[in-house]
Scaffold this motif. Structure first.
Motif, PDB file in Angstrom:
ATOM      1  N   VAL A 148      -1.417  -2.344 -11.298  1.00  0.00           N
ATOM      2  CA  VAL A 148      -1.883  -3.407 -10.519  1.00  0.00           C
ATOM      3  C   VAL A 148      -1.029  -4.473 -10.849  1.00  0.00           C
ATOM      4  O   VAL A 148      -1.174  -5.160 -11.877  1.00  0.00           O
ATOM      5  N   MET A 157      -5.890   0.500 -16.789  1.00  0.00           N
ATOM      6  CA  MET A 157      -5.348  -0.093 -16.079  1.00  0.00           C
ATOM      7  C   MET A 157      -4.227  -1.092 -17.238  1.00  0.00           C
ATOM      8  O   MET A 157      -4.597  -1.389 -18.025  1.00  0.00           O
ATOM      9  N   SER A 209      -1.350   9.864 -12.230  1.00  0.00           N
ATOM     10  CA  SER A 209      -1.596  11.109 -12.455  1.00  0.00           C
ATOM     11  C   SER A 209      -0.972  11.665 -13.488  1.00  0.00           C
ATOM     12  O   SER A 209       0.629  12.137 -12.806  1.00  0.00           O
ATOM     13  N   ARG A 222      -3.069   2.932 -13.341  1.00  0.00           N
ATOM     14  CA  ARG A 222      -3.622   1.855 -12.179  1.00  0.00           C
ATOM     15  C   ARG A 222      -3.078   1.205 -12.609  1.00  0.00           C
ATOM     16  O   ARG A 222      -3.491   0.658 -13.728  1.00  0.00           O
ATOM     17  N   PRO A 225       4.406   7.912  -5.980  1.00  0.00           N
ATOM     18  CA  PRO A 225       3.274   6.965  -5.914  1.00  0.00           C
ATOM     19  C   PRO A 225       3.635   6.252  -4.357  1.00  0.00           C
ATOM     20  O   PRO A 225       4.654   6.206  -4.429  1.00  0.00           O
ATOM     21  N   CYS A 266      -2.110  -2.419  -5.569  1.00  0.00           N
ATOM     22  CA  CYS A 266      -2.197  -1.240  -6.775  1.00  0.00           C
ATOM     23  C   CYS A 266      -1.646  -0.020  -6.260  1.00  0.00           C
ATOM     24  O   CYS A 266      -0.935   0.393  -5.217  1.00  0.00           O
ATOM     25  N   THR A 284      -1.700   4.175  -8.247  1.00  0.00           N
ATOM     26  CA  THR A 284      -2.259   4.839  -9.094  1.00  0.00           C
ATOM     27  C   THR A 284      -1.152   5.866  -9.507  1.00  0.00           C
ATOM     28  O   THR A 284      -1.203   6.811  -8.774  1.00  0.00           O
ATOM     29  N   LEU A 323      -8.569   6.528 -17.400  1.00  0.00           N
ATOM     30  CA  LEU A 323      -7.944   5.884 -16.528  1.00  0.00           C
ATOM     31  C   LEU A 323      -8.179   4.558 -17.333  1.00  0.00           C
ATOM     32  O   LEU A 323      -8.623   4.305 -18.003  1.00  0.00           O
ATOM     33  N   ARG A 379      -5.195   8.933 -15.329  1.00  0.00           N
ATOM     34  CA  ARG A 379      -3.779   8.161 -14.622  1.00  0.00           C
ATOM     35  C   ARG A 379      -3.661   6.806 -15.339  1.00  0.00           C
ATOM     36  O   ARG A 379      -5.181   6.208 -15.602  1.00  0.00           O
ATOM     37  N   TRP A 386      -1.561  -4.836 -15.691  1.00  0.00           N
ATOM     38  CA  TRP A 386      -1.411  -5.638 -15.099  1.00  0.00           C
ATOM     39  C   TRP A 386      -0.089  -5.948 -15.411  1.00  0.00           C
ATOM     40  O   TRP A 386       0.541  -5.941 -16.257  1.00  0.00           O
ATOM     41  N   GLU A 436      -6.116  -3.179  -2.827  1.00  0.00           N
ATOM     42  CA  GLU A 436      -7.336  -2.481  -2.733  1.00  0.00           C
ATOM     43  C   GLU A 436      -7.814  -3.818  -2.787  1.00  0.00           C
ATOM     44  O   GLU A 436      -7.283  -4.690  -2.891  1.00  0.00           O
ATOM     45  N   HIS A 438       7.624  -0.085  -8.616  1.00  0.00           N
ATOM     46  CA  HIS A 438       7.424   0.955  -8.024  1.00  0.00           C
ATOM     47  C   HIS A 438       8.675   1.343  -7.591  1.00  0.00           C
ATOM     48  O   HIS A 438       9.000   2.729  -7.459  1.00  0.00           O
TER      49      HIS A 438
END
Length: 124
Positions: A119, A72, A109, A117, A95, A105, A107, A70, A115, A74, A100, A82
């Protein structure tokens, strides 16, 4: 090392198939290839990818890492990213945005069970 020194890092994810990896990371997500390395023609691929300030390495070498990692990321423009992803044809990943406790966020795969993630920066 001094406090003002520049430090760079890259997450390393396990991958198993060059074509699937490039379709996901380069064609769909928009990463750029920094380098590709094989010790010889039949050797596993080790590839460096970059998306803005985020560096990611993918390794087909079994000893480098295990699938299921995983990372992260930002970004200040999560909603735009998106929308862009939903507009692209990628059948294996649609997605959604999720609120959260740490912020808005999404996520993703990859084909190898790793993954990302992503944010919304400033949301937490």
């Amino acid at each position: 090392m001094n406090a003002g020194d520049s430090i760079r890092s890259a997450s390393v994810f396990r991958s198993f198939d060059e074509k699937l990896a490039k379709a996901f990371y380069v064609d769909w997500l928009g990463f750029h290839i920094d380098f590709e390395h094989r010790r010889h023609a039949d050797a596993p691929l080790y590839i460096g990818l970059r998306l803005s300030q985020f560096s990611l390495h993918l390794s087909e070498h079994h000893g480098d890492c295990a699938p299921g990692g995983l990372a992260m990321i930002w970004t200040p423009s999560l909603e735009a990213w998106h929308a862009d992803l939903l507009a692209k044809p990628y059948a294996n990943n649609r997605p959604s945005l999720v609120e959260e406790p740490y912020g808005l966020c999404m996520t993703l795969s990859d084909p190898f069970f790793n993954r990302l993630r992503i944010v919304q920066s400033g949301s937490a």
